[in-house]
Design a protein around this motif. Structure first.
Motif, PDB file in Angstrom:
ATOM      1  N   TYR A 236       0.558  -1.205  -0.293  1.00  0.00           N
ATOM      2  CA  TYR A 236       0.029   0.222  -0.133  1.00  0.00           C
ATOM      3  C   TYR A 236       1.068   1.263   0.398  1.00  0.00           C
ATOM      4  N   ARG A 237       1.998   0.895   0.611  1.00  0.00           N
ATOM      5  CA  ARG A 237       2.538   2.424   0.278  1.00  0.00           C
ATOM      6  C   ARG A 237       2.593   3.476  -1.391  1.00  0.00           C
ATOM      7  N   ASN A 238       2.651   3.041  -2.038  1.00  0.00           N
ATOM      8  CA  ASN A 238       1.983   4.192  -3.099  1.00  0.00           C
ATOM      9  C   ASN A 238       0.826   4.677  -3.125  1.00  0.00           C
ATOM     10  N   ASP A 239       0.133   3.738  -2.175  1.00  0.00           N
ATOM     11  CA  ASP A 239      -1.498   4.958  -2.883  1.00  0.00           C
ATOM     12  C   ASP A 239      -1.544   5.375  -0.872  1.00  0.00           C
ATOM     13  N   LEU A 240      -1.586   5.302  -0.106  1.00  0.00           N
ATOM     14  CA  LEU A 240      -1.747   6.148   1.291  1.00  0.00           C
ATOM     15  C   LEU A 240      -1.680   7.650   1.080  1.00  0.00           C
ATOM     16  N   ASN A 241      -0.597   8.334   1.104  1.00  0.00           N
ATOM     17  CA  ASN A 241      -0.339   9.939   0.037  1.00  0.00           C
ATOM     18  C   ASN A 241      -1.713   9.532   0.010  1.00  0.00           C
ATOM     19  N   GLN A 242      -2.031   9.571  -1.233  1.00  0.00           N
ATOM     20  CA  GLN A 242      -3.599   9.833  -1.794  1.00  0.00           C
ATOM     21  C   GLN A 242      -3.934  10.072  -0.991  1.00  0.00           C
ATOM     22  N   LEU A 243      -4.709   9.059  -0.183  1.00  0.00           N
ATOM     23  CA  LEU A 243      -5.479   9.445  -0.012  1.00  0.00           C
ATOM     24  C   LEU A 243      -5.430  10.568   1.605  1.00  0.00           C
ATOM     25  N   VAL A 244      -4.235  10.571   2.229  1.00  0.00           N
ATOM     26  CA  VAL A 244      -3.828  11.443   3.154  1.00  0.00           C
ATOM     27  C   VAL A 244      -4.044  12.736   2.513  1.00  0.00           C
ATOM     28  N   LYS A 245      -3.828  12.827   0.650  1.00  0.00           N
ATOM     29  CA  LYS A 245      -3.596  14.727   0.274  1.00  0.00           C
ATOM     30  C   LYS A 245      -5.210  14.235   0.000  1.00  0.00           C
ATOM     31  N   GLU A 246      -5.922  13.815   0.052  1.00  0.00           N
ATOM     32  CA  GLU A 246      -7.264  13.905   0.073  1.00  0.00           C
ATOM     33  C   GLU A 246      -8.354  14.499   1.096  1.00  0.00           C
ATOM     34  N   ASN A 247      -7.688  14.364   2.506  1.00  0.00           N
ATOM     35  CA  ASN A 247      -8.388  14.501   3.175  1.00  0.00           C
ATOM     36  C   ASN A 247      -7.109  14.878   4.806  1.00  0.00           C
ATOM     37  N   ASN A 248      -6.274  15.644   4.842  1.00  0.00           N
ATOM     38  CA  ASN A 248      -5.426  16.160   5.393  1.00  0.00           C
ATOM     39  C   ASN A 248      -4.983  17.552   6.302  1.00  0.00           C
ATOM     40  N   VAL A 249      -6.339  16.026   7.102  1.00  0.00           N
ATOM     41  CA  VAL A 249      -6.654  16.723   8.488  1.00  0.00           C
ATOM     42  C   VAL A 249      -5.414  16.610   9.642  1.00  0.00           C
ATOM     43  N   TYR A 250      -4.481  15.845   9.441  1.00  0.00           N
ATOM     44  CA  TYR A 250      -3.399  16.665  11.111  1.00  0.00           C
ATOM     45  C   TYR A 250      -2.556  17.678   9.858  1.00  0.00           C
ATOM     46  N   ASP A 251      -2.635  18.110   8.445  1.00  0.00           N
ATOM     47  CA  ASP A 251      -1.727  19.042   7.990  1.00  0.00           C
ATOM     48  C   ASP A 251      -0.548  18.532   7.964  1.00  0.00           C
ATOM     49  N   VAL A 252       0.167  17.423   7.962  1.00  0.00           N
ATOM     50  CA  VAL A 252       1.157  16.509   7.667  1.00  0.00           C
ATOM     51  C   VAL A 252       1.274  17.192   6.399  1.00  0.00           C
ATOM     52  N   ASP A 253       3.078  17.164   6.733  1.00  0.00           N
ATOM     53  CA  ASP A 253       4.149  17.370   5.309  1.00  0.00           C
ATOM     54  C   ASP A 253       4.309  16.590   4.672  1.00  0.00           C
ATOM     55  N   LEU A 254       4.630  14.972   4.952  1.00  0.00           N
ATOM     56  CA  LEU A 254       4.079  13.728   4.284  1.00  0.00           C
ATOM     57  C   LEU A 254       4.457  12.508   5.596  1.00  0.00           C
ATOM     58  N   ILE A 255       4.266  11.194   4.564  1.00  0.00           N
ATOM     59  CA  ILE A 255       4.197  10.065   5.467  1.00  0.00           C
ATOM     60  C   ILE A 255       5.078   9.562   6.151  1.00  0.00           C
ATOM     61  N   GLY A 256       5.089   8.757   6.817  1.00  0.00           N
ATOM     62  CA  GLY A 256       6.138   8.153   7.423  1.00  0.00           C
ATOM     63  C   GLY A 256       5.128   5.788   7.571  1.00  0.00           C
ATOM     64  N   MET A 257       5.452   5.165   6.752  1.00  0.00           N
ATOM     65  CA  MET A 257       4.937   4.013   6.464  1.00  0.00           C
ATOM     66  C   MET A 257       6.551   2.304   7.716  1.00  0.00           C
ATOM     67  N   PHE A 258       5.459   1.991   8.241  1.00  0.00           N
ATOM     68  CA  PHE A 258       6.477   0.463   8.567  1.00  0.00           C
ATOM     69  C   PHE A 258       5.649  -0.461   8.377  1.00  0.00           C
ATOM     70  N   PHE A 259       6.242  -1.412   7.859  1.00  0.00           N
ATOM     71  CA  PHE A 259       5.573  -1.956   7.226  1.00  0.00           C
ATOM     72  C   PHE A 259       6.079  -3.521   8.151  1.00  0.00           C
ATOM     73  N   PRO A 260       5.328  -4.803   8.351  1.00  0.00           N
ATOM     74  CA  PRO A 260       5.644  -6.138   8.891  1.00  0.00           C
ATOM     75  C   PRO A 260       6.851  -6.671   8.223  1.00  0.00           C
ATOM     76  N   ASP A 261       7.457  -7.192   9.337  1.00  0.00           N
ATOM     77  CA  ASP A 261       8.881  -7.966   9.178  1.00  0.00           C
ATOM     78  C   ASP A 261       9.709  -7.583   8.701  1.00  0.00           C
ATOM     79  N   MET A 262       9.835  -5.209   8.513  1.00  0.00           N
ATOM     80  CA  MET A 262      10.915  -4.938   7.564  1.00  0.00           C
ATOM     81  C   MET A 262      11.540  -4.215   8.451  1.00  0.00           C
ATOM     82  N   ASP A 263      12.981  -4.017   8.053  1.00  0.00           N
ATOM     83  CA  ASP A 263      12.931  -2.996   9.248  1.00  0.00           C
ATOM     84  C   ASP A 263      13.672  -1.290   8.764  1.00  0.00           C
ATOM     85  N   VAL A 264      12.767  -1.223   7.774  1.00  0.00           N
ATOM     86  CA  VAL A 264      13.344   0.194   6.960  1.00  0.00           C
ATOM     87  C   VAL A 264      11.710   0.817   7.577  1.00  0.00           C
TER      88      VAL A 264
END
Length: 316
Positions: A236-264
């Protein structure tokens, strides 16, 4: 000729090079690498001296780092065999070596690893221009550089969704079949059903993912960036940002995503900014639209602490 290709396994840009390489060379071996695995994977081939068995060695959509770069540069045999083709601006400093090419722009705009490799193969007569390959390379470039959204190029996005659903090995197999039997990229009914399944699942999961978002301010060189951190599936890493853009209620500049079993943690832009600034600060890499950094970075541990405290406060 025996050819070795190291490339990014986590997106269609890295796998585009595998597809092109297999068409161009009859004897190609490829090594799929996650973002921060390239150096250790390449080092293994140096350590057991397998690296000397190949006539050409490519690294695409990723870049090698020290001390491997110096090892190659000081070895005349390797220096004349290795070619790095990358497009991430955070790697520009490594272009001081002749065998390292960090190229950000092409005639069509922002470039990509697949585009650079295709250009190399054509210029060196390993491949001739083919209409379907031209299309595959351009769709891949547009998706990887986010230009697909500007043009609403859904075919480019569909390539990505297919890749995320079936994985890189099956994606390569499907694309070879399409290239063999068509003059342009055409999706079968089976492929369209796979893509639709992704869309349905994403719609069902997205609200819960966004509700879990925790906003953390990150100050870099006196500038504060508001980052919305969340846990999500990697696909989902390349699609969640579009949802946030459409309803950026927290006025964030960017999003950071953690993924299961990944250390990045992986970043995507919400506002018009150079996303790579944040992951680079935390020991990572990227380009304007996206980036990532290892979670075990010392600076990033402080961010993890703030996220943990915020979660505790939410539950109290």
């Amino acid at each position: 000729m025996k050819v070795l290709l190291f490339t990014h396994e986590q997106d269609i840009d890295g796998m585009g090079s595998v597809i092109l390489g297999n068409i161009a060379f009859s004897n190609l071996e490829y090594v799929p690498c996650k973002t921060f695995e390239i150096d250790s994977n390449f080092q293994k081939y140096i350590d057991d001296e397998r690296i000397y068995e190949y006539d050409l060695i490519f690294v695409t959509d990723l870049c090698l780092h020290e001390p491997i770069l110096s090892i190659i540069n000081n070895d005349e045999i390797l220096r004349n065999k290795v070619l790095v083709l990358d497009h991430h601006k955070t790697e520009i400093a490594n272009a001081k070596y002749d065998f390292v090419n960090i190229i950000l722009e092409c005639s069509k705009g922002a470039t990509s690893g697949t585009y650079l490799f295709y250009e190399y193969l054509i210029n060196n007569k390993y491949l001739g221009n083919q209409e379907i390959l031209d299309e595959l390379v351009e769709l891949t470039r547009q998706y990887d550089t986010w230009e697909w959204a500007k043009y609403n190029n859904q075919k480019a996005r569909m390539l990505h969704l297919l890749f995320e659903q079936v994985g890189y090995k099956k994606y390569i197999e499907i694309m070879f079949n399409i290239i063999k039997n068509n003059n342009s990229i055409v999706f079968s009914q089976e492929a369209l059903a796979i893509i639709n399944d992704w869309e349905v699942k994403f719609k069902n999961d997205s609200n819960n993912i966004l509700e879990s978002m925790i906003v953390i301010p990150v100050i870099i060189d006196g500038v504060e960036y508001s980052v919305g951190y969340m846990h999500a599936e990697y696909k989902y890493r390349n699609d969640l940002n579009q949802l946030v853009k459409e309803n950026n209620v927290y006025d964030v500049d960017l999003i950071g995503m953690f993924f299961p079993d990944m250390d990045v943690v992986s970043y995507r832009g919400i506002k018009d900014m150079d996303v790579s600034i944040v992951p680079t600060y935390f020991g990572g890499k990227g380009h304007k639209g996206a980036g990532s950094n290892p979670i075990n970075n010392e600076k990033f541990q402080k961010v993890l602490g703030k996220i943990k405290n915020s979660k505790i406060q939410q539950h109290n």
